[in-house]
Design an enzyme around this catalytic site. Structure first.
Site, PDB file in Angstrom:
ATOM      1  N   GLU A  85       0.847  -1.192   0.000  1.00 19.58           N
ATOM      2  CA  GLU A  85       0.000   0.000   0.000  1.00 19.58           C
ATOM      3  C   GLU A  85       0.886   1.246   0.000  1.00 19.58           C
ATOM      4  O   GLU A  85       1.931   1.275   0.656  1.00 19.58           O
ATOM      5  CB  GLU A  85      -0.876  -0.017   1.265  1.00 19.58           C
ATOM      6  CG  GLU A  85      -1.752   1.205   1.463  1.00 19.58           C
ATOM      7  CD  GLU A  85      -2.413   1.235   2.828  1.00 19.58           C
ATOM      8  OE1 GLU A  85      -3.494   1.838   2.947  1.00 19.58           O
ATOM      9  OE2 GLU A  85      -1.844   0.653   3.791  1.00 19.58           O
ATOM     10  N   LYS A 142      -9.897   0.027  -2.198  1.00 21.85           N
ATOM     11  CA  LYS A 142     -10.141  -0.290  -0.782  1.00 21.85           C
ATOM     12  C   LYS A 142     -11.585   0.026  -0.414  1.00 21.85           C
ATOM     13  O   LYS A 142     -12.080   1.128  -0.677  1.00 21.85           O
ATOM     14  CB  LYS A 142      -9.176   0.509   0.098  1.00 21.85           C
ATOM     15  CG  LYS A 142      -9.236   0.144   1.579  1.00 21.85           C
ATOM     16  CD  LYS A 142      -8.181   0.925   2.359  1.00 21.85           C
ATOM     17  CE  LYS A 142      -8.173   0.520   3.824  1.00 21.85           C
ATOM     18  NZ  LYS A 142      -7.165   1.280   4.608  1.00 21.85           N
ATOM     19  N   CYS A 193      -4.430  -3.093   3.895  1.00 27.05           N
ATOM     20  CA  CYS A 193      -4.173  -2.704   5.284  1.00 27.05           C
ATOM     21  C   CYS A 193      -5.174  -3.353   6.241  1.00 27.05           C
ATOM     22  O   CYS A 193      -5.315  -4.564   6.257  1.00 27.05           O
ATOM     23  CB  CYS A 193      -4.175  -1.181   5.392  1.00 27.05           C
ATOM     24  SG  CYS A 193      -3.356  -0.563   6.884  1.00 27.05           S
TER      25      CYS A 193
END
Length: 330
Positions: A85, A142, A193
């Site tokens: 990321e 995301k 994440c």
């Protein structure tokens, strides 16, 4: 009733040991995959633009180092390379230098690279697959955004109370679907994440057909003072996801810990923190779904419901006893 509820909860927990452990099917295909940990400047006072370009250059340099080892016969050629990321915080479509840096790394390794990138118009935190010869392609955006990190809840109200909302002037736009990247025999599902902590997001990638999972993460902010609690917690979650889904998991972090995890949760390769590193491992590409993926979250819901029912019954019983005690004293 409390005893019955307790027995039911214990039974559900013990039932987890009854199904056979998932066995790898003979003839399961395998692939060599790589994770790149480019590292970032270990300082807080660099200008944002310099930091962003430096981070991208670091990951490109690490990839080119891996490519040199492959050409020399010192390392196997991976089928896929995964960057973390925020390996670029600048949209490559808007910054030719960033585009050229990533493109050069893809050409050097001559394999697809999943790049963690921030895309503009609208602002998105994404994983984008770059292909040799054709550049950027499919995108995963995301879905579970970090409150007060990527999106400010009640922005209008909080703006009247604190100026801190200006630290994130524009909310990120969330994605809305699982994306499976197709790279030869690899079907890659990506989460970014702290999405690894959400059962439904990871399982949705498996249901969409993923036979390999990636966790792209940037832990640099949490490790500035030397603490590793957040990154180790996230690594533990990824190992649980591997066992839960019977999938290999590749964790790519800017600063570590990066890892390649076997379907049984073993660490096949991993890094330390705050160093540049490249990881490679041959992993199985499992396609069958586990019991955990098939049944979903209902066992957890059942355990919570039965526990709450037992607590409510116990509280009601205690209340009735207290009401009867004055009557006995009379």
């Amino acid at each position: 009733m409390p005893a019955l509820a307790f027995a039911a909860v214990v039974g559900l927990v013990l039932a987890g040991a009854l199904p056979p452990v998932d066995q790898q099917v003979p003839g399961t295909p395998t692939a060599t995959v790589a994770a790149v940990q480019g590292n970032v400047p270990h300082a807080r006072n660099l200008p944002d633009l310099l930091r962003a370009t430096t981070v991208t250059a670091n990951h490109a340099a690490a990839t080119e180092r891996l490519a040199a080892r492959v050409r020399a016969g010192a390392a196997p050629a991976p089928a896929l390379v995964i960057w973390p990321e925020n390996s670029t915080d600048l949209d490559p479509r808007l910054y030719p230098q960033v585009y050229a840096t990533i493109s050069a790394a893809v050409s050097a390794i001559h394999r697809p690279i999943l790049v963690g990138t921030v895309l503009q118009d609208p602002l998105r935190n994404a994983g984008q697959l770059w292909l040799p010869g054709s550049g950027p392609g499919a995108i995963y955006v995301k879905r579970q955004l970090v409150p007060f990190g990527e999106v400010i809840p009640f922005r209008g109200l909080l703006a009247h109370i604190t100026s801190l909302v200006a630290l994130q002037p524009v909310n990120f736009t969330p994605g809305h679907r699982a994306v499976v990247f197709r790279i030869g025999k690899i079907r890659l599902g990506d989460v970014i994440c702290y999405e690894v902590g959400f059962d439904n997001l990871v399982s949705s990638e498996v249901r969409a057909g993923a036979n390999l999972l990636a966790v792209q993460t940037n832990d640099a902010t949490f490790e500035m003072d030397g603490q590793r609690g957040e990154t180790l917690q996230q690594l533990a979650m990824a190992r649980i996801r591997a066992v839960e889904s019977d999938r290999a998991v590749v964790v790519a972090s800017t600063t570590g810990v990066s890892a390649i995890i076997a379907p049984d949760g073993r660490l096949l390769a991993h890094t330390s923190t705050w160093r540049r590193a490249e990881l490679e491992a041959r992993i199985p590409l499992v396609s069958q779904r586990t019991l955990a993926d098939r049944v979903g979250s209902w066992p957890e819901a059942a355990i919570v419901t039965l526990t709450l029912a037992a607590l409510a019954w116990a509280a009601a019983a205690a209340f009735r006893r207290r009401r009867r005690e004055p009557d006995r004293q009379r």
